[in-house]
Design a protein around this motif. Structure first.
Motif, PDB file in Angstrom:
ATOM      1  N   ALA A 220       0.833  -1.099  -0.054  1.00 24.31           N
ATOM      2  CA  ALA A 220       0.011   0.095  -0.011  1.00 24.31           C
ATOM      3  C   ALA A 220       0.781   1.167   0.175  1.00 24.31           C
ATOM      4  O   ALA A 220       0.365   2.372  -0.563  1.00 24.31           O
ATOM      5  N   VAL A 221       2.125   1.209   0.766  1.00 20.58           N
ATOM      6  CA  VAL A 221       2.923   2.350   0.580  1.00 20.58           C
ATOM      7  C   VAL A 221       3.651   2.638  -0.656  1.00 20.58           C
ATOM      8  O   VAL A 221       3.757   3.824  -1.302  1.00 20.58           O
ATOM      9  N   ARG A 222       4.033   1.324  -1.239  1.00 20.02           N
ATOM     10  CA  ARG A 222       4.482   1.579  -2.719  1.00 20.02           C
ATOM     11  C   ARG A 222       3.420   2.231  -3.342  1.00 20.02           C
ATOM     12  O   ARG A 222       3.678   3.094  -4.295  1.00 20.02           O
ATOM     13  N   ASP A 223       2.266   1.764  -3.622  1.00 18.91           N
ATOM     14  CA  ASP A 223       1.308   2.068  -4.283  1.00 18.91           C
ATOM     15  C   ASP A 223       1.029   3.793  -4.169  1.00 18.91           C
ATOM     16  O   ASP A 223       1.087   4.573  -5.230  1.00 18.91           O
ATOM     17  N   LEU A 224       0.860   3.989  -2.758  1.00 18.98           N
ATOM     18  CA  LEU A 224       0.784   5.266  -2.636  1.00 18.98           C
ATOM     19  C   LEU A 224       1.898   6.343  -3.070  1.00 18.98           C
ATOM     20  O   LEU A 224       1.601   7.349  -3.614  1.00 18.98           O
ATOM     21  N   CYS A 225       3.004   5.999  -2.961  1.00 18.74           N
ATOM     22  CA  CYS A 225       4.103   6.492  -3.401  1.00 18.74           C
ATOM     23  C   CYS A 225       4.203   6.460  -4.934  1.00 18.74           C
ATOM     24  O   CYS A 225       4.404   7.736  -5.450  1.00 18.74           O
ATOM     25  N   SER A 226       3.900   5.588  -5.572  1.00 22.31           N
ATOM     26  CA  SER A 226       3.754   5.860  -7.099  1.00 22.31           C
ATOM     27  C   SER A 226       2.716   6.652  -7.429  1.00 22.31           C
ATOM     28  O   SER A 226       2.978   7.562  -8.484  1.00 22.31           O
ATOM     29  N   ARG A 227       1.613   6.628  -6.912  1.00 20.43           N
ATOM     30  CA  ARG A 227       0.488   7.597  -7.217  1.00 20.43           C
ATOM     31  C   ARG A 227       0.774   9.077  -7.047  1.00 20.43           C
ATOM     32  O   ARG A 227       0.326   9.820  -7.688  1.00 20.43           O
ATOM     33  N   LYS A 228       1.512   9.249  -6.041  1.00 20.50           N
ATOM     34  CA  LYS A 228       2.026  10.727  -5.451  1.00 20.50           C
ATOM     35  C   LYS A 228       3.256  11.498  -5.960  1.00 20.50           C
ATOM     36  O   LYS A 228       3.326  12.286  -5.832  1.00 20.50           O
ATOM     37  N   GLY A 229       3.947  10.296  -6.784  1.00 19.66           N
ATOM     38  CA  GLY A 229       5.255  10.954  -7.392  1.00 19.66           C
ATOM     39  C   GLY A 229       6.275  10.883  -6.651  1.00 19.66           C
ATOM     40  O   GLY A 229       7.270  11.570  -6.519  1.00 19.66           O
ATOM     41  N   ALA A 230       6.137  10.161  -5.272  1.00 15.81           N
ATOM     42  CA  ALA A 230       7.258  10.112  -4.359  1.00 15.81           C
ATOM     43  C   ALA A 230       8.143   8.832  -4.285  1.00 15.81           C
ATOM     44  O   ALA A 230       7.436   7.757  -4.894  1.00 15.81           O
ATOM     45  N   LEU A 231       9.406   8.974  -3.842  1.00 17.37           N
ATOM     46  CA  LEU A 231       9.787   7.622  -3.947  1.00 17.37           C
ATOM     47  C   LEU A 231      10.109   6.643  -2.667  1.00 17.37           C
ATOM     48  O   LEU A 231       9.801   7.433  -1.644  1.00 17.37           O
ATOM     49  N   LEU A 232      10.047   5.472  -2.785  1.00 16.66           N
ATOM     50  CA  LEU A 232      10.001   4.726  -1.671  1.00 16.66           C
ATOM     51  C   LEU A 232      11.560   4.352  -1.267  1.00 16.66           C
ATOM     52  O   LEU A 232      12.045   3.454  -2.072  1.00 16.66           O
ATOM     53  N   ILE A 233      11.999   4.772  -0.262  1.00 16.81           N
ATOM     54  CA  ILE A 233      13.309   4.292   0.282  1.00 16.81           C
ATOM     55  C   ILE A 233      12.999   3.229   1.306  1.00 16.81           C
ATOM     56  O   ILE A 233      12.401   3.427   2.522  1.00 16.81           O
ATOM     57  N   LEU A 234      13.849   1.874   1.123  1.00 17.36           N
ATOM     58  CA  LEU A 234      13.671   1.025   2.236  1.00 17.36           C
ATOM     59  C   LEU A 234      15.150   0.614   2.963  1.00 17.36           C
ATOM     60  O   LEU A 234      15.948   0.462   2.187  1.00 17.36           O
ATOM     61  N   ASP A 235      15.130   0.990   4.153  1.00 18.71           N
ATOM     62  CA  ASP A 235      16.175   0.870   4.830  1.00 18.71           C
ATOM     63  C   ASP A 235      16.379  -0.782   5.117  1.00 18.71           C
ATOM     64  O   ASP A 235      15.780  -1.207   5.896  1.00 18.71           O
ATOM     65  N   GLU A 236      17.305  -1.473   4.518  1.00 15.60           N
ATOM     66  CA  GLU A 236      17.603  -2.802   4.701  1.00 15.60           C
ATOM     67  C   GLU A 236      18.915  -3.123   5.828  1.00 15.60           C
ATOM     68  O   GLU A 236      19.736  -4.104   5.353  1.00 15.60           O
ATOM     69  N   ILE A 237      19.361  -1.927   6.457  1.00 12.10           N
ATOM     70  CA  ILE A 237      20.393  -2.208   6.960  1.00 12.10           C
ATOM     71  C   ILE A 237      20.497  -3.307   8.058  1.00 12.10           C
ATOM     72  O   ILE A 237      21.434  -3.911   8.294  1.00 12.10           O
ATOM     73  N   GLN A 238      19.271  -3.535   8.602  1.00  5.86           N
ATOM     74  CA  GLN A 238      19.176  -4.789   9.507  1.00  5.86           C
ATOM     75  C   GLN A 238      18.425  -5.825   8.981  1.00  5.86           C
ATOM     76  O   GLN A 238      18.834  -7.114   9.195  1.00  5.86           O
ATOM     77  N   THR A 239      17.609  -5.606   8.225  1.00  3.95           N
ATOM     78  CA  THR A 239      16.691  -6.624   7.571  1.00  3.95           C
ATOM     79  C   THR A 239      17.234  -7.508   6.206  1.00  3.95           C
ATOM     80  O   THR A 239      16.860  -8.398   5.805  1.00  3.95           O
ATOM     81  N   GLY A 240      18.285  -6.780   5.757  1.00  4.18           N
ATOM     82  CA  GLY A 240      19.102  -7.169   4.543  1.00  4.18           C
ATOM     83  C   GLY A 240      20.187  -8.587   4.769  1.00  4.18           C
ATOM     84  O   GLY A 240      20.335  -8.941   5.819  1.00  4.18           O
ATOM     85  N   LEU A 241      20.526  -9.021   3.793  1.00  6.99           N
ATOM     86  CA  LEU A 241      21.281 -10.100   3.676  1.00  6.99           C
ATOM     87  C   LEU A 241      21.015 -11.428   4.619  1.00  6.99           C
ATOM     88  O   LEU A 241      21.915 -12.039   5.315  1.00  6.99           O
ATOM     89  N   GLY A 242      19.784 -11.717   4.372  1.00 14.55           N
ATOM     90  CA  GLY A 242      19.495 -13.166   4.961  1.00 14.55           C
ATOM     91  C   GLY A 242      18.822 -12.908   6.241  1.00 14.55           C
ATOM     92  O   GLY A 242      18.394 -14.038   6.577  1.00 14.55           O
ATOM     93  N   ARG A 243      18.905 -11.790   6.917  1.00 10.76           N
ATOM     94  CA  ARG A 243      18.440 -11.870   8.098  1.00 10.76           C
ATOM     95  C   ARG A 243      17.201 -12.188   8.455  1.00 10.76           C
ATOM     96  O   ARG A 243      16.588 -13.047   9.686  1.00 10.76           O
ATOM     97  N   THR A 244      16.005 -12.034   7.436  1.00 12.08           N
ATOM     98  CA  THR A 244      14.642 -12.646   7.632  1.00 12.08           C
ATOM     99  C   THR A 244      14.205 -13.873   6.840  1.00 12.08           C
ATOM    100  O   THR A 244      13.307 -14.102   6.761  1.00 12.08           O
TER     101      THR A 244
END
Ligand SMILES: Cc1ncc(COP(=O)(O)O)c(C=O)c1O
Length: 426
Positions: A220-244
């Protein structure tokens, strides 16, 4: 005032603490001494870190938020670092670099869509700062929306996205930054304006207490950003690299962000490195002047050598399968503990090995950190929700270590429950 030391504490350790207190942080030296947690890191290997006296050995259930995903002093990475030192050093941030290119190419191949460009930094905050700079420069919009209680670092722009307690003492301006509750789509929609450049979120906010969003939130956030012309930045500093349990946390939610920020685990626990990954069209920000953003140590060549191997290891399906098996084992054990301590351990949040234990009472998290320490576990509470203890074991721990850890966690919970009762915090 002189702290009391346990009998047998070596003169070297006493000296190290005094020196730390006199020249690094008097506050931290006092804080840890007062709490009876005066560990000074000594030997470390795999899942364990020991006090320099060897009197205390902790199982690392925090891993600096993922820095030690592959364990302390991973032997394969140490060997690689030594080999890399035969050819490489920091490198030159102005010149082109084959290792920086090789790592960026590997990151691009691991990402969905056209997330094909990477700018390297040294730490996570710096990489977040750059993502915000790119979002603003690429759009001529200024507003940045983040989650209340989220955390993206302590540097210039990153700190403006976070809790006011981290910025107000330093007089950091937060003009143009707005926060909304995590998980609240109507609030986000309300906050979105013509000049919103980007929404920045942790895929699973860690400092907020490992809050796993419902499946429909990030789409839903992605969709909202796309509709409003805003960018979606995801911080994967903790969740990245297999953690999840998947290489990137956002894969669980079937969204493709415009930028992804990486740090911590990319270092292999050996060489600091962070990355801002962006979709191809955003790279135009650097077309007029490719030197408009500079980081002397960002993407140091030695760090790139390590990070490339970290990425290979973390993307391997067998590795991820093992992370998921470990996650299942933790879930089973925690269920038993929840039944045993139903009035105290009131929640369990989990996405793979990104786990949070929710306790009853405001002081439960800090007390758990202390009782876990007393039971040889390093476990840190969530700073923006002190009822939660974060549990991020090394992804390379063995399955048969889960029961060992749980035995100690059981004792830690019993002790914290007792303490909370004693001080009337439950
Ligand atoms: C989710 C998240 N983003 C950003 C940062 C900042 O990273 P660094 O401390 O490397 O600047 C952190 C650090 O804890 C983090 O957990």
């Amino acid at each position: 005032m002189k702290p009391d030391f346990k009998p047998g504490t070596s003169q070297e350790k006493i000296k190290a603490i005094a020196s730390f207190g006199a020249h690094v942080s008097s506050g931290k030296a006092k804080f840890f001494s007062d709490l009876g947690m005066d560990m000074v890191m000594g030997d470390r290997q795999g899942a364990f870190l020991a006090d320099m006296d060897g009197q205390k050995k902790l199982f690392n259930l925090h891993c600096n938020g993922g820095v030690f995903n592959l364990g302390h002093r991973n032997p394969e990475l140490i060997k690689l670092l030594k080999e890399s030192l035969r050819t490489f050093d920091i490198g030159n941030h102005h010149l082109m670099s084959r290792v920086r290119a090789g790592l960026a190419e590997k990151i691009a191949a691991s990402m969905p869509g056209d997330l094909d460009y990477t700018v390297f930094g040294v730490g996570g905050g710096e990489a977040v700062d750059l993502a915000i700079k790119v979002a603003r420069a690429g759009s001529d919009r200024k507003k940045i929306i983040s989650a209340r209680g989220g955390y993206h670092g302590h540097t210039g722009l990153a700190v403006a996205t976070g809790d006011r307690k981290y910025r107000e003492p330093f007089g950091v301006s937060s003009a143009g930054f707005v926060q909304v509750p995590f998980g609240d789509i109507p609030a986000l929609e309300n906050a979105m304006a013509e000049d919103t450049a980007a929404v920045i979120l942790e895929t699973v906010p860690a400092t907020l207490g490992i809050v796993v969003p419902p499946q429909n939130y990030l789409p839903a956030v992605r969709d909202l950003c796309s509709r409003k012309g805003a960018l979606l930045i995801l911080d994967e500093i903790q969740t990245g690299l297999g953690r999840t349990g998947k290489l990137w946390g956002f894969e669980h939610f079937h969204v493709v962000p415009d930028m992804v920020v990486l740090g911590k685990g990319l270092s292999g626990g050996l060489y600091p490195i962070a990355a801002t990954v962006m979709r191809t069209p955003l790279e135009k920000v650097f077309h007029a002047d490719p030197f408009i953003h500079i980081s002397t140590f960002g993407g140091a060549e030695l760090g790139c050598c390590i990070a490339k191997r970290v990425l290979e290891i973390s993307a391997d399906q067998e590795f991820l399968d093992k992370v998921n098996k470990l996650a299942d084992a933790f879930a089973l054990h925690i269920q038993t503990l929840q039944e045993k301590y139903a009035d105290f351990l009131v929640g369990f949040r989990q996405l793979g090995l990104m786990m949070g234990l929710v306790f009853e009472g405001e002081l439960s998290g800090p007390l758990m950190t202390k009782t876990a320490y007393d039971n040889d576990l390093l476990m840190i509470y969530a700073n923006n929700d002190t009822t939660v203890c974060q549990m991020l074991p090394p992804l390379v721990m063995e399955l048969d270590q889960v029961a060992w850890v749980m035995e100690r966690l059981d004792r830690s919970i019993a002790a914290a429950r007792q303490l909370c009762g004693d001080i009337g915090s439950r």
